[in-house]
Design a protein around this motif. Sequence first.
Motif, PDB file in Angstrom:
ATOM      1  N   GLY A 348       0.801  -1.220   0.000  1.00 26.90           N
ATOM      2  CA  GLY A 348       0.000   0.000   0.000  1.00 26.90           C
ATOM      3  C   GLY A 348       0.829   1.262   0.000  1.00 26.90           C
ATOM      4  O   GLY A 348       0.296   2.351  -0.218  1.00 26.90           O
ATOM      5  N   GLY A 349       2.139   1.143   0.199  1.00 22.12           N
ATOM      6  CA  GLY A 349       2.982   2.324   0.310  1.00 22.12           C
ATOM      7  C   GLY A 349       4.081   2.416  -0.725  1.00 22.12           C
ATOM      8  O   GLY A 349       5.015   3.205  -0.559  1.00 22.12           O
ATOM      9  N   ALA A 350       4.001   1.625  -1.812  1.00 18.72           N
ATOM     10  CA  ALA A 350       5.087   1.620  -2.790  1.00 18.72           C
ATOM     11  C   ALA A 350       5.272   2.987  -3.446  1.00 18.72           C
ATOM     12  O   ALA A 350       6.402   3.481  -3.570  1.00 18.72           O
ATOM     13  CB  ALA A 350       4.834   0.549  -3.848  1.00 18.72           C
ATOM     14  N   LEU A 351       4.199   3.611  -3.879  1.00 18.95           N
ATOM     15  CA  LEU A 351       4.340   4.913  -4.524  1.00 18.95           C
ATOM     16  C   LEU A 351       4.908   5.944  -3.567  1.00 18.95           C
ATOM     17  O   LEU A 351       5.706   6.811  -3.961  1.00 18.95           O
ATOM     18  CB  LEU A 351       2.987   5.382  -5.069  1.00 18.95           C
ATOM     19  CG  LEU A 351       2.474   4.677  -6.324  1.00 18.95           C
ATOM     20  CD1 LEU A 351       1.144   5.272  -6.762  1.00 18.95           C
ATOM     21  CD2 LEU A 351       3.481   4.763  -7.466  1.00 18.95           C
ATOM     22  N   GLU A 352       4.502   5.878  -2.319  1.00 17.96           N
ATOM     23  CA  GLU A 352       5.043   6.800  -1.321  1.00 17.96           C
ATOM     24  C   GLU A 352       6.549   6.615  -1.173  1.00 17.96           C
ATOM     25  O   GLU A 352       7.316   7.591  -1.137  1.00 17.96           O
ATOM     26  CB  GLU A 352       4.339   6.555   0.015  1.00 17.96           C
ATOM     27  CG  GLU A 352       4.829   7.424   1.161  1.00 17.96           C
ATOM     28  CD  GLU A 352       4.491   8.893   0.980  1.00 17.96           C
ATOM     29  OE1 GLU A 352       5.237   9.735   1.516  1.00 17.96           O
ATOM     30  OE2 GLU A 352       3.491   9.191   0.299  1.00 17.96           O
ATOM     31  N   ARG A 353       7.002   5.370  -1.114  1.00 18.81           N
ATOM     32  CA  ARG A 353       8.429   5.089  -0.998  1.00 18.81           C
ATOM     33  C   ARG A 353       9.181   5.545  -2.249  1.00 18.81           C
ATOM     34  O   ARG A 353      10.274   6.117  -2.166  1.00 18.81           O
ATOM     35  CB  ARG A 353       8.642   3.591  -0.789  1.00 18.81           C
ATOM     36  CG  ARG A 353       8.087   3.063   0.514  1.00 18.81           C
ATOM     37  CD  ARG A 353       9.135   3.088   1.580  1.00 18.81           C
ATOM     38  NE  ARG A 353       8.587   2.722   2.876  1.00 18.81           N
ATOM     39  CZ  ARG A 353       9.325   2.428   3.937  1.00 18.81           C
ATOM     40  NH1 ARG A 353      10.640   2.468   3.841  1.00 18.81           N
ATOM     41  NH2 ARG A 353       8.775   2.119   5.080  1.00 18.81           N
ATOM     42  N   ILE A 354       8.616   5.273  -3.415  1.00 18.08           N
ATOM     43  CA  ILE A 354       9.264   5.682  -4.662  1.00 18.08           C
ATOM     44  C   ILE A 354       9.332   7.198  -4.750  1.00 18.08           C
ATOM     45  O   ILE A 354      10.342   7.768  -5.199  1.00 18.08           O
ATOM     46  CB  ILE A 354       8.520   5.080  -5.870  1.00 18.08           C
ATOM     47  CG1 ILE A 354       8.688   3.551  -5.875  1.00 18.08           C
ATOM     48  CG2 ILE A 354       9.023   5.672  -7.179  1.00 18.08           C
ATOM     49  CD1 ILE A 354       7.806   2.841  -6.876  1.00 18.08           C
ATOM     50  N   ALA A 355       8.279   7.886  -4.308  1.00 17.81           N
ATOM     51  CA  ALA A 355       8.279   9.345  -4.319  1.00 17.81           C
ATOM     52  C   ALA A 355       9.404   9.896  -3.447  1.00 17.81           C
ATOM     53  O   ALA A 355      10.107  10.847  -3.823  1.00 17.81           O
ATOM     54  CB  ALA A 355       6.930   9.873  -3.845  1.00 17.81           C
ATOM     55  N   GLU A 356       9.595   9.309  -2.270  1.00 13.25           N
ATOM     56  CA  GLU A 356      10.660   9.765  -1.378  1.00 13.25           C
ATOM     57  C   GLU A 356      12.018   9.664  -2.065  1.00 13.25           C
ATOM     58  O   GLU A 356      12.834  10.585  -1.991  1.00 13.25           O
ATOM     59  CB  GLU A 356      10.653   8.939  -0.095  1.00 13.25           C
ATOM     60  CG  GLU A 356       9.453   9.196   0.809  1.00 13.25           C
ATOM     61  CD  GLU A 356       9.453   8.265   2.009  1.00 13.25           C
ATOM     62  OE1 GLU A 356      10.369   7.409   2.104  1.00 13.25           O
ATOM     63  OE2 GLU A 356       8.543   8.391   2.849  1.00 13.25           O
ATOM     64  N   VAL A 357      12.243   8.530  -2.742  1.00 15.02           N
ATOM     65  CA  VAL A 357      13.521   8.322  -3.420  1.00 15.02           C
ATOM     66  C   VAL A 357      13.673   9.290  -4.585  1.00 15.02           C
ATOM     67  O   VAL A 357      14.730   9.906  -4.783  1.00 15.02           O
ATOM     68  CB  VAL A 357      13.652   6.868  -3.899  1.00 15.02           C
ATOM     69  CG1 VAL A 357      14.939   6.677  -4.694  1.00 15.02           C
ATOM     70  CG2 VAL A 357      13.602   5.909  -2.722  1.00 15.02           C
ATOM     71  N   ALA A 358      12.626   9.445  -5.397  1.00 16.02           N
ATOM     72  CA  ALA A 358      12.702  10.283  -6.591  1.00 16.02           C
ATOM     73  C   ALA A 358      12.991  11.738  -6.236  1.00 16.02           C
ATOM     74  O   ALA A 358      13.865  12.386  -6.837  1.00 16.02           O
ATOM     75  CB  ALA A 358      11.396  10.174  -7.380  1.00 16.02           C
TER      76      ALA A 358
END
Length: 509
Positions: A348-358
């Motif tokens: 449920g949090g993959a996009l949130e994690r990817i956003a942090e990295v990006a």
Amino acid sequence: MRTEAEVLAVVRTVPSARRLLDVADVFAGDPRIAIHWALDPGSTLGGGARALLEARGIRPLSLSSAADAGPAPGSSSGSGNSSGSGGDRRWRLVLAASENSPLDQIKAPILLLPHGAGHGKGIASERVAQCAPAAIGLANAQDAARLASLSPASGAAVRVVGDPCWDRLVASRHQRSRYRAALGVGGSARLVVLSSTWGPLSLFSRHTDLAARLTAALPWDEWRVAMVLHPGVRAVHGDDTVFRWLRPALDRGLLLLDSDDEWRAGLLAADALIGDHGSVTLYGAALGVPTAFACFGWEEVDPEAPIAGLGRAGRYFDAGDALLGQVAELADGAGESGLAERVFAHQGGALERIAEVAYELMEMPRVRRDVAPVAVPLPRGAHPTPSAWWFRTRADGGGVAVERYPVAESMPSGARLLAHVHGPDPRRPAAATVVVGTADLDAYPGAYVAVQGAVVTLRGHGAVEAEGDMDTAVVGAALHAWVFQLGRAVPGQLRVNGSDVRLKVQWLV
């Protein structure tokens, strides 16, 4: 409109394009950022990638021009694509879902992601190292440890972010009944999905006729059959060839789920899944769909990958044996327990994690903190329906039970033919016992029953109107058995397949 940062998404194949389209949602609502797309033509499996992007209104750059330089300062973002080929400003960030593209030619921080459910066929550590990504987003800690053991330098760049495709599937579960309706799977019918990766070890290569045999063997009113083909199959062989190979199954109602929305909706609607070592099989099993392998390409699979563990522990489907009993047993069984938790971190949090990295790699503050997966939209394609069926009937208490099978080369024992008069083969209605789409029995002297809309006409007995939701063709087949086989009078009500159908007399002979 002027933007502060230009992001380049590098697409190599349809699966990589689909993954990056999911990931691009991390920038939704941020007008400081424009995403540009580049197409890497280097893969033999790349067919369809350009069409997929263009269907989204994206006109991709060539990878060579994108690698030379990013857009000039102050260039217009337009539709999210750059027409500029020069300038002295490099890309702020590169997104990629394949290490096989020449990413090392692009002078920008690279965020590399898998294009499927992890790296089932292994992690190409040497190629990853050559790309020198600033960050590598993986689905789970086990994948991270495998990469670190193969390449310590690449392992240092790993971020465990989860899987955005999985998160979209989970976010869509509440719409299961709507996906089933959109795919034409109604009532108590059950859906079995075939899933095939590409290559000589795939289900489609080893059992090309399985879809045709299933559509012939499963009763139409109880089962639907769908197939998800890896886009590489069509890229290598061409649509025309693949469709010709599948023609018998397509004529019998096979749902070929070839778009992104359709294959995900198909998994969510499925009651059983028969697959191979591809990612779609892993996604379906993780959703809890009862899953069996028709084959498994052990030679291609990393023995430490999650799909390998599923292959070792899973059940197998004998494609050469009788099909109906195996499919029913599979659908009645239990799905895999706990698989999703082992394969997908930060659910449920993959996009949130990817956003942090990006945003970290772009050295920009985020403007949004509520990036969430979006449910899969409903499929909008037409549902193929056979134009002719073999049907069998039997007395069932005080009524009639009807089984229909899409017409195949072999006729089930004791079956008769039911055919639509507007079907592609005029020989079928000419030989049918029940014709659909007309009330004119004189035009079909071999038929005993004609069905047009809700009205069923019985040769020498008159006509009745069927009330209710049941397919009138099934009612016509039941009335054939009741009147012409059992010798009963035309009834005012008849129990068909366990449901009472009211019959309003139009005229009697």
